[in-house]
Design a protein around this motif. Structure first.
Motif, PDB file in Angstrom:
ATOM      1  N   LEU A   8      -1.066   4.983   1.117  1.00 25.16           N
ATOM      2  CA  LEU A   8      -1.341   3.564   1.315  1.00 25.16           C
ATOM      3  C   LEU A   8      -0.191   2.708   0.808  1.00 25.16           C
ATOM      4  CD1 LEU A   8      -5.128   3.209   0.482  1.00 25.16           C
ATOM      5  CD2 LEU A   8      -3.984   2.904   2.685  1.00 25.16           C
ATOM      6  N   ALA A   9       0.367   3.113  -0.319  1.00 27.26           N
ATOM      7  CA  ALA A   9       1.473   2.336  -0.892  1.00 27.26           C
ATOM      8  C   ALA A   9       2.649   2.299   0.075  1.00 27.26           C
ATOM      9  CB  ALA A   9       1.902   2.953  -2.224  1.00 27.26           C
ATOM     10  N   VAL A  10       2.955   3.474   0.649  1.00 28.80           N
ATOM     11  CA  VAL A  10       4.066   3.527   1.592  1.00 28.80           C
ATOM     12  C   VAL A  10       3.778   2.636   2.788  1.00 28.80           C
ATOM     13  CG1 VAL A  10       5.281   5.014   3.230  1.00 28.80           C
ATOM     14  CG2 VAL A  10       4.850   5.817   0.906  1.00 28.80           C
ATOM     15  N   LEU A  11       2.528   2.723   3.274  1.00 33.92           N
ATOM     16  CA  LEU A  11       2.157   1.911   4.432  1.00 33.92           C
ATOM     17  C   LEU A  11       2.280   0.424   4.134  1.00 33.92           C
ATOM     18  CD1 LEU A  11      -0.929   3.580   6.102  1.00 33.92           C
ATOM     19  CD2 LEU A  11       1.303   3.068   7.105  1.00 33.92           C
TER      20      LEU A  11
ATOM     21  N   PHE B  26      -7.657  14.038   5.276  1.00 33.24           N
ATOM     22  CA  PHE B  26      -6.275  13.575   5.193  1.00 33.24           C
ATOM     23  C   PHE B  26      -5.610  13.546   6.566  1.00 33.24           C
ATOM     24  CE2 PHE B  26      -6.401  14.945   0.591  1.00 33.24           C
ATOM     25  CZ  PHE B  26      -6.511  13.633   0.152  1.00 33.24           C
ATOM     26  N   GLN B  27      -5.954  14.540   7.385  1.00 29.21           N
ATOM     27  CA  GLN B  27      -5.377  14.540   8.732  1.00 29.21           C
ATOM     28  C   GLN B  27      -5.793  13.276   9.482  1.00 29.21           C
ATOM     29  OE1 GLN B  27      -3.370  16.873   9.757  1.00 29.21           O
ATOM     30  NE2 GLN B  27      -3.753  18.590   8.371  1.00 29.21           N
ATOM     31  N   ILE B  28      -7.099  12.976   9.347  1.00 24.45           N
ATOM     32  CA  ILE B  28      -7.601  11.796  10.066  1.00 24.45           C
ATOM     33  C   ILE B  28      -6.937  10.535   9.547  1.00 24.45           C
ATOM     34  CG2 ILE B  28      -9.659  10.364  10.438  1.00 24.45           C
ATOM     35  CD1 ILE B  28     -11.230  13.068  10.435  1.00 24.45           C
ATOM     36  N   ILE B  29      -6.833  10.431   8.214  1.00 23.44           N
ATOM     37  CA  ILE B  29      -6.185   9.245   7.637  1.00 23.44           C
ATOM     38  C   ILE B  29      -4.759   9.115   8.159  1.00 23.44           C
ATOM     39  CG2 ILE B  29      -5.283   8.260   5.502  1.00 23.44           C
ATOM     40  CD1 ILE B  29      -7.767   9.268   4.098  1.00 23.44           C
ATOM     41  N   ALA B  30      -4.038  10.250   8.188  1.00 18.27           N
ATOM     42  CA  ALA B  30      -2.644  10.205   8.633  1.00 18.27           C
ATOM     43  C   ALA B  30      -2.556   9.696  10.069  1.00 18.27           C
ATOM     44  CB  ALA B  30      -2.017  11.593   8.513  1.00 18.27           C
ATOM     45  N   VAL B  31      -3.424  10.252  10.940  1.00 20.72           N
ATOM     46  CA  VAL B  31      -3.386   9.838  12.348  1.00 20.72           C
ATOM     47  C   VAL B  31      -3.705   8.357  12.475  1.00 20.72           C
ATOM     48  CG1 VAL B  31      -4.532  10.078  14.582  1.00 20.72           C
ATOM     49  CG2 VAL B  31      -3.889  12.114  13.280  1.00 20.72           C
ATOM     50  N   VAL B  32      -4.770   7.926  11.780  1.00 24.95           N
ATOM     51  CA  VAL B  32      -5.160   6.517  11.856  1.00 24.95           C
ATOM     52  C   VAL B  32      -4.026   5.634  11.348  1.00 24.95           C
ATOM     53  CG1 VAL B  32      -6.720   4.772  10.897  1.00 24.95           C
ATOM     54  CG2 VAL B  32      -7.626   6.951  11.736  1.00 24.95           C
ATOM     55  N   ALA B  36      -2.195   2.830  13.417  1.00 27.58           N
ATOM     56  CA  ALA B  36      -2.264   1.446  12.968  1.00 27.58           C
ATOM     57  C   ALA B  36      -0.871   0.850  12.863  1.00 27.58           C
ATOM     58  CB  ALA B  36      -2.968   1.373  11.611  1.00 27.58           C
ATOM     59  N   LEU B  37       0.053   1.625  12.331  1.00 26.07           N
ATOM     60  CA  LEU B  37       1.428   1.139  12.196  1.00 26.07           C
ATOM     61  C   LEU B  37       2.018   0.845  13.576  1.00 26.07           C
ATOM     62  CD1 LEU B  37       3.637   0.600  10.094  1.00 26.07           C
ATOM     63  CD2 LEU B  37       4.515   2.882  10.575  1.00 26.07           C
ATOM     64  N   GLY B  38       1.807   1.781  14.504  1.00 25.47           N
ATOM     65  CA  GLY B  38       2.299   1.583  15.874  1.00 25.47           C
ATOM     66  C   GLY B  38       1.702   0.330  16.493  1.00 25.47           C
ATOM     67  N   TRP B  39       0.382   0.174  16.353  1.00 31.03           N
ATOM     68  CA  TRP B  39      -0.314  -0.984  16.904  1.00 31.03           C
ATOM     69  C   TRP B  39       0.213  -2.266  16.280  1.00 31.03           C
ATOM     70  CZ3 TRP B  39      -2.717  -2.695  20.826  1.00 31.03           C
ATOM     71  CH2 TRP B  39      -3.553  -3.810  20.758  1.00 31.03           C
ATOM     72  N   LEU B  41       3.175  -2.787  14.899  1.00 32.89           N
ATOM     73  CA  LEU B  41       4.528  -3.079  15.371  1.00 32.89           C
ATOM     74  C   LEU B  41       4.481  -3.670  16.774  1.00 32.89           C
ATOM     75  CD1 LEU B  41       6.564  -0.017  14.098  1.00 32.89           C
ATOM     76  CD2 LEU B  41       6.741  -2.387  13.354  1.00 32.89           C
ATOM     77  N   PHE B  42       3.610  -3.099  17.617  1.00 33.89           N
ATOM     78  CA  PHE B  42       3.483  -3.582  18.984  1.00 33.89           C
ATOM     79  C   PHE B  42       3.023  -5.037  18.993  1.00 33.89           C
ATOM     80  CE2 PHE B  42       0.747  -4.177  22.730  1.00 33.89           C
ATOM     81  CZ  PHE B  42       1.679  -3.964  23.717  1.00 33.89           C
ATOM     82  N   GLN B  43       1.961  -5.317  18.203  1.00 37.15           N
ATOM     83  CA  GLN B  43       1.417  -6.672  18.139  1.00 37.15           C
ATOM     84  C   GLN B  43       2.454  -7.660  17.631  1.00 37.15           C
ATOM     85  OE1 GLN B  43      -1.643  -8.075  18.847  1.00 37.15           O
ATOM     86  NE2 GLN B  43      -1.984  -6.207  19.979  1.00 37.15           N
ATOM     87  N   ASN B  44       3.152  -7.219  16.589  1.00 33.00           N
ATOM     88  CA  ASN B  44       4.131  -8.090  15.963  1.00 33.00           C
ATOM     89  C   ASN B  44       5.236  -8.452  16.952  1.00 33.00           C
ATOM     90  OD1 ASN B  44       5.299  -9.557  14.021  1.00 33.00           O
ATOM     91  ND2 ASN B  44       5.827  -7.866  12.667  1.00 33.00           N
ATOM     92  N   THR B  45       5.715  -7.427  17.693  1.00 32.15           N
ATOM     93  CA  THR B  45       6.755  -7.666  18.683  1.00 32.15           C
ATOM     94  C   THR B  45       6.245  -8.622  19.754  1.00 32.15           C
ATOM     95  OG1 THR B  45       7.425  -5.404  18.294  1.00 32.15           O
ATOM     96  CG2 THR B  45       8.383  -6.498  20.183  1.00 32.15           C
ATOM     97  N   GLN B  46       5.023  -8.350  20.230  1.00 32.06           N
ATOM     98  CA  GLN B  46       4.420  -9.218  21.245  1.00 32.06           C
ATOM     99  C   GLN B  46       4.382 -10.660  20.747  1.00 32.06           C
ATOM    100  OE1 GLN B  46       4.462  -8.113  24.114  1.00 32.06           O
ATOM    101  NE2 GLN B  46       2.376  -8.045  24.799  1.00 32.06           N
TER     102      GLN B  46
END
Lengths: 342, 395
Positions: A8-11, B26-32, B36-39, B41-46
């Protein structure tokens, strides 16, 4: 749990960085003041507009516009850094925030103004597109260019005008598009193309760079309107006003007969209310723009008025010897006209 | 596996202490998080694009381009769309890549073999070539071929004439072009028939050889078929082509085919540059084949040429193909340096001119990158398939 926390911190860090990475409206002046200089996009080598002399100092009208902005903001014309850009790179560089001002003989067009996220602040040079050919071809008019090979710079309005003009006159041509003006000039000299097309001012500038300038001639036709001027990013009115009024300040100074030689004297002794307002002796017109009140004094003292800049770079006092023509003041038969300071 | 109903259950610990559940979590958290980061960045660019009044989306592809292009393999004029400009750029990139790969492979193989030649002079010449061209950056080589070789050629009026109908000048190489006539389709049909006949003959010959051991001259028969049938058809229906000759007219030659100097320079530079690398791949491939193989082949009485062709090269290919794939990819990607000399390739035309005329940087660059990715992956897949086919099959 620890892993979750660190993830979370990294994010969070990434998110914060992401946000601060993008400029916000109204922030250009603050950013410029914070870094201490204006980052200015200029052309990659065009005598009269932006050209590096033997010592690496940039000279030219476009360069002087950048210096004038720095003089207005900082009271010091030297607080400017230059990014030479090709025609293809220029708008992306401005959009992405790489430069604060783009002063690079760019034509003001509707699509650039409306769809590209740019705002043109004014017209520093009224130009039109022309043709440069080798005298040996024996061509005296652009109408005789049927079947010619034409050198051109990629991604310019000239590229579009050329095609319009040849289509309108039912002529055929082969375009060869290069990224830089130097490549087009080399190509014209070698005879790869018969004609070089560009804004007329550029053609005169290119010609003096050729090995034998006298062998080339600029054809009489002017096939387009090319209003050249500086541009800024859309959405920052404050910065837009500063760049726009820097040019108006220089134009007004010329109109009122204020030159780099007499500006300080005039600022002290003038009785003319127009001059007093322009030079910051009366009113708070500088503050309105978030500039020091003596902004025009600094511009004219350090860079010159519009007429001086024109003369020194492209006019009678330069190697190009271009007539004032359309670029004369409105009251002297030209189109240059600045709104009043009041 | 089923647990017996009365088996004691594993001690029910907390959800957190179960390693399996934790791993999943942890796998699920990582994917989410990534999504979320991708989304974001996309929103921010838009948002930023919108705020600055920059249009986005792919509608611009339908607008008409309005500028000319010096080389287009398909029909084009200024009123065509940006989408068509994209296709033209793509075709031009593929054209230079295919020609470059073809010649670089041939030159590379010759040089690679030459570098191992028993002849001192041949060996040294190949070495000098490889060491020179491998170590000069490709952009400089492109500039060299263009500005130092092609542009200083004489103009159209003083062209170098090769024979009567071939002209070389600084506008390119002009040659006669075949133009289809009424007999063209009959000719095409006859060619298809010939191809089918040759395949049939080859199959029959193979069957006969396997059955009786007798050889049938397939090559000779094929050539005869190729000459006789289309020849007869041409006699009946008239010649399939007539030639359009380049003729000097006005500023330039008209008619015929022209290969523009930008393409010549780019092809030369890419071929010469990549061939040096391919040569090294070929050399290492040949050297990887045990010398015993050569000795064995020679002791069977095979001459040098046949030893190389039938014994060494097939084994060396297994070593050569994987790095060769990389060289093909490099050549294709290096073709984007075309922008430096005005060859209208994908990068120069689409990521350059179109981007600049429309200002749609994100869309244009995204499309361009995906195209290169697609081309590269296709080459990879093709070469991997070939590699598998020729791989050593142990019986």
């Amino acid at each position: 749990m620890k892993m979750v926390k660190s993830t979370l911190a990294v994010l969070t860090a990434a998110t914060v960085l992401g946000v601060s990475g993008f400029a916000q409206a109204g922030a250009t002046l603050d950013a410029v003041k914070k870094k201490g200089f204006v980052q200015c996009g200029i052309s990659d080598g065009l005598p009269g507009f932006s050209y590096a002399d033997g010592k690496g100092n940039y000279l030219g009208i476009d360069v002087d516009v950048c210096r004038a902005v720095a003089a207005a903001v900082f009271g010091d014309a030297s607080k400017v850094k230059f990014s030479p850009l090709t025609a293809k790179e220029r708008f992306t560089a401005l959009q992405s925030g790489e430069v604060d001002v783009l002063s690079r003989n760019s034509t003001w067009t509707s699509s650039r103004d409306a769809a590209m996220g740019l705002n043109f602040t004014g017209i520093t040079y009224f130009d039109g597109q022309g043709f440069l050919v080798n005298k040996k071809l024996g061509v005296s008019s652009a109408k005789e260019l049927d079947g010619a090979t034409v050198c051109i710079q990629a991604g310019t309005t000239t590229e579009l005008n050329l095609s319009d003009y040849f289509r309108a006159n039912n002529l055929k041509y082969t375009p060869i598009t290069y990224d830089t003006s130097d490549e087009s000039a080399k190509s014209l000299e070698s005879g790869r193309c018969d004609v070089l097309t560009s804004d007329q001012s550029q053609l005169y500038a290119q010609r003096i760079k050729l090995a034998a300038p006298d062998e080339y001639v600029v054809l009489p036709e002017v096939i387009s309107k090319e209003p050249l001027g500086p541009a800024v990013r859309q959405g920052d009115e404050e910065w837009f006003d500063i760049v726009r009024w820097t040019l108006f300040g220089m134009l007004n100074a010329e109109e009122m007969g204020i030159t780099s030689k007499n500006v300080e004297e005039q600022a002290k002794t003038t009785k003319n209310p127009d001059v007093a307002r322009l030079l910051g002796k009366e009113g708070e017109f500088g503050k309105d723009l978030k500039l020091p009140n003596d902004w025009v004094v600094q511009i004219v003292k350090q860079v010159g008025n519009y007429g001086e800049i024109f003369d020194r770079n492209v006019g009678a006092g330069s190697a190009l010897k271009i007539e004032r023509g359309l670029n004369a003041q409105w009251n002297k038969g030209g189109l240059q006209y600045a709104p009043p300071v009041r | 596996m089923q647990k017996p109903a009365n088996a004691p259950r594993a001690p029910k610990g907390s959800f957190w202490t179960d390693p399996k559940a934790r791993a999943w979590l942890f796998q699920i958290i990582a994917v989410v998080a990534v999504m979320a980061l991708g989304w974001y960045l996309f929103q921010n660019t838009q948002h930023n694009l919108e705020q600055r009044g920059i249009l986005s989306g792919f509608d611009f592809l339908q607008q008409s381009a309005g500028f000319g292009i010096s080389q287009h393999l398909i029909d084009y004029n200024e009123s065509h769309s940006y989408a068509r400009v994209f296709v033209i750029g793509l075709l031009n990139t593929l054209l230079v890549s295919v020609i470059g790969i073809f010649f670089a492979t041939i030159l590379g193989f010759i040089l690679g073999v030459a570098r191992l030649s028993p002849n001192w002079l041949v060996r040294k010449l190949a070495t000098v070539y490889i060491e020179t061209f491998r170590n000069i950056p490709p952009l400089l080589q492109i500039f060299f071929w263009y500005f130092a070789v092609m542009l200083p050629m004489p103009g159209p009026r003083n062209s170098l004439a090769i024979g009567e109908h071939l002209f070389l000048n600084n506008r390119g190489l002009y040659m006669p072009a075949p133009v289809a006539t009424d007999g063209f389709w009959a000719f095409v049909v006859s060619l298809l028939v010939v191809v089918a006949a040759i395949i049939a003959v080859a199959r029959m010959a193979k069957a006969k050889r396997e059955a009786t051991g007798q050889r049938f001259p397939v090559l000779l028969a094929s050539l005869a078929l190729l000459v006789v049938i289309p020849g007869l058809v041409s006699l009946v229906f008239g010649a399939p082509f007539e030639w359009s000759m380049p003729v000097l007219q006005g500023f330039n030659f008209r008619g015929g085919w022209v290969v523009i100097p930008e393409l010549i320079a780019l092809t030369l530079a890419l071929t010469v540059y990549t061939a040096a690398f391919i040569a090294e791949n070929v050399r290492s491939g040949i050297q990887a084949v045990s010398h015993g193989q050569t000795e064995a082949a020679r002791s069977l009485g095979l001459p040098v040429g046949k030893t190389l062709r039938l014994v060494i090269i097939p084994q060396a290919l297994r070593v050569i193909i994987p790095p060769l794939t990389s060289q093909y990819l490099n050549l294709t990607k290096n073709s984007s340096l075309a922008a430096g000399i005005g060859y209208p390739d994908m990068v120069s035309l689409f990521a350059g001119t179109v981007l600049n005329q429309t200002g749609q940087a994100i869309e244009v660059i995204a499309i361009t990158m995906s195209v290169y990715l697609a081309i590269s992956i296709s080459i990879s897949l093709l070469m991997n398939w070939y590699n598998k086919r020729i791989a050593l099959v142990e019986r």
